[in-house]
Motif scaffolding. Sequence first.
Motif, PDB file in Angstrom:
ATOM      1  N   LEU A 118      41.987-107.818 -31.639  1.00 20.93           N
ATOM      2  CA  LEU A 118      43.428-107.731 -31.867  1.00 20.93           C
ATOM      3  C   LEU A 118      43.932-108.953 -32.633  1.00 20.93           C
ATOM      4  O   LEU A 118      44.650-108.838 -33.634  1.00 20.93           O
ATOM      5  N   LEU A 119      43.538-110.145 -32.177  1.00 17.72           N
ATOM      6  CA  LEU A 119      43.985-111.369 -32.839  1.00 17.72           C
ATOM      7  C   LEU A 119      43.403-111.486 -34.236  1.00 17.72           C
ATOM      8  O   LEU A 119      44.077-111.941 -35.163  1.00 17.72           O
ATOM      9  N   ALA A 120      42.132-111.087 -34.403  1.00 19.36           N
ATOM     10  CA  ALA A 120      41.514-111.159 -35.724  1.00 19.36           C
ATOM     11  C   ALA A 120      42.250-110.256 -36.711  1.00 19.36           C
ATOM     12  O   ALA A 120      42.502-110.642 -37.864  1.00 19.36           O
ATOM     13  N   GLY A 121      42.598-109.046 -36.266  1.00 17.26           N
ATOM     14  CA  GLY A 121      43.335-108.134 -37.134  1.00 17.26           C
ATOM     15  C   GLY A 121      44.688-108.699 -37.541  1.00 17.26           C
ATOM     16  O   GLY A 121      45.082-108.628 -38.715  1.00 17.26           O
ATOM     17  N   MET A 122      45.395-109.291 -36.562  1.00 16.42           N
ATOM     18  CA  MET A 122      46.702-109.882 -36.870  1.00 16.42           C
ATOM     19  C   MET A 122      46.549-111.069 -37.824  1.00 16.42           C
ATOM     20  O   MET A 122      47.357-111.256 -38.744  1.00 16.42           O
ATOM     21  N   LEU A 123      45.508-111.877 -37.604  1.00 15.31           N
ATOM     22  CA  LEU A 123      45.273-113.028 -38.480  1.00 15.31           C
ATOM     23  C   LEU A 123      45.041-112.578 -39.920  1.00 15.31           C
ATOM     24  O   LEU A 123      45.605-113.155 -40.864  1.00 15.31           O
ATOM     25  N   MET A 124      44.205-111.576 -40.090  1.00 13.47           N
ATOM     26  CA  MET A 124      43.884-111.106 -41.438  1.00 13.47           C
ATOM     27  C   MET A 124      45.130-110.564 -42.139  1.00 13.47           C
ATOM     28  O   MET A 124      45.340-110.809 -43.336  1.00 13.47           O
ATOM     29  N   VAL A 125      45.964-109.845 -41.384  1.00 15.41           N
ATOM     30  CA  VAL A 125      47.200-109.322 -41.975  1.00 15.41           C
ATOM     31  C   VAL A 125      48.109-110.461 -42.431  1.00 15.41           C
ATOM     32  O   VAL A 125      48.645-110.467 -43.550  1.00 15.41           O
ATOM     33  N   PHE A 126      48.286-111.468 -41.561  1.00 16.54           N
ATOM     34  CA  PHE A 126      49.145-112.615 -41.892  1.00 16.54           C
ATOM     35  C   PHE A 126      48.611-113.370 -43.109  1.00 16.54           C
ATOM     36  O   PHE A 126      49.349-113.706 -44.037  1.00 16.54           O
ATOM     37  N   LEU A 127      47.304-113.654 -43.089  1.00 12.91           N
ATOM     38  CA  LEU A 127      46.725-114.480 -44.151  1.00 12.91           C
ATOM     39  C   LEU A 127      46.718-113.750 -45.486  1.00 12.91           C
ATOM     40  O   LEU A 127      46.958-114.361 -46.541  1.00 12.91           O
ATOM     41  N   LYS A 128      46.455-112.432 -45.459  1.00  9.83           N
ATOM     42  CA  LYS A 128      46.484-111.671 -46.710  1.00  9.83           C
ATOM     43  C   LYS A 128      47.898-111.604 -47.276  1.00  9.83           C
ATOM     44  O   LYS A 128      48.095-111.557 -48.497  1.00  9.83           O
ATOM     45  N   ALA A 129      48.898-111.605 -46.373  1.00  7.57           N
ATOM     46  CA  ALA A 129      50.291-111.545 -46.832  1.00  7.57           C
ATOM     47  C   ALA A 129      50.712-112.814 -47.571  1.00  7.57           C
ATOM     48  O   ALA A 129      51.682-112.803 -48.329  1.00  7.57           O
ATOM     49  N   THR A 130      49.979-113.921 -47.353  1.00 15.89           N
ATOM     50  CA  THR A 130      50.328-115.178 -48.040  1.00 15.89           C
ATOM     51  C   THR A 130      49.900-115.182 -49.491  1.00 15.89           C
ATOM     52  O   THR A 130      50.302-116.061 -50.258  1.00 15.89           O
ATOM     53  N   GLY A 131      49.047-114.233 -49.879  1.00 13.04           N
ATOM     54  CA  GLY A 131      48.586-114.181 -51.262  1.00 13.04           C
ATOM     55  C   GLY A 131      47.406-115.077 -51.555  1.00 13.04           C
ATOM     56  O   GLY A 131      47.029-115.251 -52.718  1.00 13.04           O
ATOM     57  N   LEU A 132      46.810-115.647 -50.543  1.00  9.22           N
ATOM     58  CA  LEU A 132      45.645-116.508 -50.746  1.00  9.22           C
ATOM     59  C   LEU A 132      44.450-115.686 -51.213  1.00  9.22           C
ATOM     60  O   LEU A 132      44.358-114.488 -50.915  1.00  9.22           O
ATOM     61  N   PRO A 133      43.513-116.320 -51.923  1.00 10.69           N
ATOM     62  CA  PRO A 133      42.295-115.599 -52.328  1.00 10.69           C
ATOM     63  C   PRO A 133      41.535-115.078 -51.113  1.00 10.69           C
ATOM     64  O   PRO A 133      41.564-115.695 -50.041  1.00 10.69           O
ATOM     65  N   HIS A 134      40.821-113.983 -51.325  1.00  7.80           N
ATOM     66  CA  HIS A 134      40.150-113.309 -50.208  1.00  7.80           C
ATOM     67  C   HIS A 134      39.145-114.229 -49.510  1.00  7.80           C
ATOM     68  O   HIS A 134      39.056-114.237 -48.275  1.00  7.80           O
ATOM     69  N   LYS A 135      38.393-115.015 -50.275  1.00 10.30           N
ATOM     70  CA  LYS A 135      37.387-115.891 -49.677  1.00 10.30           C
ATOM     71  C   LYS A 135      38.030-116.954 -48.793  1.00 10.30           C
ATOM     72  O   LYS A 135      37.518-117.292 -47.718  1.00 10.30           O
ATOM     73  N   ILE A 136      39.159-117.488 -49.235  1.00  6.01           N
ATOM     74  CA  ILE A 136      39.855-118.506 -48.430  1.00  6.01           C
ATOM     75  C   ILE A 136      40.429-117.873 -47.170  1.00  6.01           C
ATOM     76  O   ILE A 136      40.415-118.476 -46.087  1.00  6.01           O
ATOM     77  N   VAL A 137      40.935-116.653 -47.269  1.00  2.00           N
ATOM     78  CA  VAL A 137      41.446-115.929 -46.096  1.00  2.00           C
ATOM     79  C   VAL A 137      40.350-115.783 -45.048  1.00  2.00           C
ATOM     80  O   VAL A 137      40.560-116.038 -43.855  1.00  2.00           O
ATOM     81  N   ILE A 138      39.155-115.386 -45.501  1.00  2.00           N
ATOM     82  CA  ILE A 138      38.036-115.217 -44.568  1.00  2.00           C
ATOM     83  C   ILE A 138      37.681-116.548 -43.926  1.00  2.00           C
ATOM     84  O   ILE A 138      37.486-116.641 -42.699  1.00  2.00           O
ATOM     85  N   PHE A 139      37.606-117.607 -44.739  1.00  2.13           N
ATOM     86  CA  PHE A 139      37.234-118.921 -44.211  1.00  2.13           C
ATOM     87  C   PHE A 139      38.236-119.401 -43.161  1.00  2.13           C
ATOM     88  O   PHE A 139      37.861-119.867 -42.082  1.00  2.13           O
ATOM     89  N   ILE A 140      39.531-119.267 -43.435  1.00  2.17           N
ATOM     90  CA  ILE A 140      40.564-119.729 -42.494  1.00  2.17           C
ATOM     91  C   ILE A 140      40.529-118.898 -41.212  1.00  2.17           C
ATOM     92  O   ILE A 140      40.629-119.429 -40.096  1.00  2.17           O
ATOM     93  N   ALA A 141      40.378-117.564 -41.346  1.00  3.58           N
ATOM     94  CA  ALA A 141      40.355-116.682 -40.165  1.00  3.58           C
ATOM     95  C   ALA A 141      39.179-117.025 -39.259  1.00  3.58           C
ATOM     96  O   ALA A 141      39.328-117.126 -38.034  1.00  3.58           O
ATOM     97  N   VAL A 142      37.999-117.216 -39.847  1.00  2.52           N
ATOM     98  CA  VAL A 142      36.815-117.562 -39.051  1.00  2.52           C
ATOM     99  C   VAL A 142      37.003-118.909 -38.374  1.00  2.52           C
ATOM    100  O   VAL A 142      36.662-119.104 -37.200  1.00  2.52           O
ATOM    101  N   ALA A 143      37.568-119.888 -39.103  1.00  7.60           N
ATOM    102  CA  ALA A 143      37.773-121.225 -38.534  1.00  7.60           C
ATOM    103  C   ALA A 143      38.756-121.181 -37.367  1.00  7.60           C
ATOM    104  O   ALA A 143      38.528-121.823 -36.322  1.00  7.60           O
ATOM    105  N   LEU A 144      39.860-120.436 -37.526  1.00  8.26           N
ATOM    106  CA  LEU A 144      40.851-120.359 -36.452  1.00  8.26           C
ATOM    107  C   LEU A 144      40.277-119.673 -35.208  1.00  8.26           C
ATOM    108  O   LEU A 144      40.542-120.091 -34.076  1.00  8.26           O
ATOM    109  N   LEU A 145      39.491-118.615 -35.406  1.00  9.23           N
ATOM    110  CA  LEU A 145      38.883-117.935 -34.260  1.00  9.23           C
ATOM    111  C   LEU A 145      37.820-118.820 -33.603  1.00  9.23           C
ATOM    112  O   LEU A 145      37.621-118.751 -32.386  1.00  9.23           O
ATOM    113  N   ALA A 146      37.136-119.647 -34.391  1.00 12.88           N
ATOM    114  CA  ALA A 146      36.166-120.578 -33.809  1.00 12.88           C
ATOM    115  C   ALA A 146      36.863-121.588 -32.903  1.00 12.88           C
ATOM    116  O   ALA A 146      36.333-121.981 -31.857  1.00 12.88           O
ATOM    117  N   VAL A 147      38.076-121.998 -33.273  1.00 15.49           N
ATOM    118  CA  VAL A 147      38.852-122.911 -32.416  1.00 15.49           C
ATOM    119  C   VAL A 147      39.350-122.168 -31.182  1.00 15.49           C
ATOM    120  O   VAL A 147      39.451-122.745 -30.094  1.00 15.49           O
TER     121      VAL A 147
END
Length: 751
Positions: A226-255
């Motif tokens: 649930l949180l991963a899905g919400m994170l991806m939606v939020f990060l994609k909405a910022t317009g960041l490149p796809h690779k950076i979105v993946i990196f940030i999402a993985v890092a936040l979930l690791a924390v």
Amino acid sequence: MIFISMAVGIVVHEGIPSFGTLWGNEKGAREYAGECAEKGVGDCDGKYAKISNLGCGKIEMRLPRPKGTAFIINVSQEKIRNTANSFEETRDIHYKVRLTEKRDMPNLPEPGDSICYEASWYPVTPPTVPGAFDTQGWLKSQNLAAYGKFKHWVSYPGDRTFERSFFKFRQFLQARFAKFLDPAETGLLMGLLAGDRSGIPEVLRSDFQRSGLVHVLAISGFHVVLLAGMLMVFLKATGLPHKIVIFIAVALLAVYVPVTGGSPAVRRAVMMFAIPQIGTLFGKPANTLNSLGVALLLIILPEPSVIWNPGFQLSFAATAGIIIGTPHNPTKYLPESLSRNKLWQKIQAFAIDPTYVTLCATLATAPFLIHHFKTLSPFAWFGNIIIVPAISLGMQAGLFAQLSPIDFISGTFCAAARFFLRLASLLTRILSDSAAASMTVGPFSPPVLLALGFLILLLPICRKNYLARKYAFLCMLAGAALFSFESYREVLHPSWTLTTIDVGQGDSHLVKAPSGRHFLVDAGDNSRQDSGKDIIVPFLHHIGVRELDALIITHPDKDHFGGALSLLKMFPVKEIWASKCSLKERKPDWQQVLREANKRHIPIRDVHRGLLWKENFFEIRTLHPVENVCTEANEGSITLRLKGLGHSAILTGDLTTAGEKTIMKTDVYLKSDVLKLGHHGSKTSSSLPFLTAVAPTYAIIPSGRKNRFRHPHKQVTDRLDSLNIPYINTAKKGTITFTFVPDSVSYTTMW
């Protein structure tokens, strides 16, 4: 990869010694516990754990609990006192303990602080009832050497650690929720978002457990997805490149993993999210089953013993079941005209597909649930469909409340979270209110469960694979043969049993007739511990009892009916037996039991002298009380004589000497193999004439350890000794089970 990982884990786990000098082997622990009980000590503090009650170390974790605050301390030094109460020796040693501060204090130490303490260790003994909570196993699973409470402590400020930062973060979240929500709602949201379940009311937790939805309260794959899905939606909405979105999402979930306590289920879910996402960065296609195998390997190698953790097993089994079963959804084979129908598509999306996914997870986890808990919830699939969405919406609203910088917006989201969480709690209460919410399944031997596991794995491919169908048929044939053999053996070798359950200073006896019918005589107390919920129901599940043919309450004293209310709520009972005089008793707790029975339409049978229940090879005869003659409660205790296969036993409740005289005035035959002494061995019962008339081969004394009444009384034990009647005390031996077969009477005890 999964099977190789498990094999490596088992080999490594078996090669790891236990706590060595701290614990010793299990046999030695059980023998020592038995010795303590035999001597009447009942408290093996310090001796069993072999550690000092004085020590110093660093606080690793601080855990809020409903009654106080628990601290996990990494002990580095022990202090040994001499007889003059001064420190004689300080030695370096490394182990972990858990100590609780029960006082409500404003400035408690935090993770990273140093602490010196004097502790009072809780005794660690093997369970006294089959299926009861195993404290020793729990300590080992938590890597703890002992647990107890503080007598005194002094703390010193320490270094900042990651755990302290996570602890402060959890405190911040809780303070934000507490501004807008009640404590129960705050506790539920903290459990769902941060893994801190200390604030969830015990009643609500019990409701989720009984309805098969307790996994919703534990941070697991459901929350991470649930949180991963919400994170991806939020990060994609910022317009960041796809690779950076993946990196940030993985890092936040690791924390997020250490914030929630880092359970195996959370680590597994985060890895299964991270591995495919990282794979896409290198142009590698995702494979969910391989991701599960890699996650399993990464968790098992550093911590091999985790494969024995029930939560770990259930989490991986459920995930594997969903991954393997989803491609074989039978709705794929429906006619094309139906699959294109819009109404059908909505029904399939909202009802059929979620039901199928739940079925896959339920089947995959069934062998593990049966092995560990001997229960399955018939309503779990329905609860997942109607309750999990409400929990999901409540979680999302709570998360938005935390992210909102303005109090008005946070309050609005909290109000939405309150609605969904209360709706989920109400629906859970309705589901758990049925006595059939938790159904006993088993116990089955490991080979049977292994065959069941293989059968479940083969089911998805049976339609297309001849070899799978062949092996599935062999599994079913082996299971049928085994069940037939067990039934055949029971018919050829009939027996009946009498089990005196160790409920402390109270009475509870389970009678199993040769036909397999079960009768529970009394239900223990609920003053210090709810015997029904915490002892009797787990015991019934453990030995495979599916329903009680009768609950017999000998008289309305709390140490005999205290656990009955929880029992009626949690376990199927066909009828209640009680005397007419007992039904007139106006004690509020007793009347609550009777109201619960009426609410569940459980008939109440009037029991008095002369009542006879009979089947082939077995009968239950009522010796006391006299019909329509009301006396003092103990004197009017229902007294039963059980007879079958040439042997007999008498259960007396709290029968007094006056009641014994009334029975002896009749011409009823009293001689029996086993006698349960009246009133826990009190001097007001078990008179010499009565003992002589019964002339038992064995006497049972159900009494609590270190009970304030000092039962059994010395006068009674002296009488038994003078008549050469051996007696068995639950305070010293735990649960006692007598087995009656045509040619012998034998008994076993827990200790």
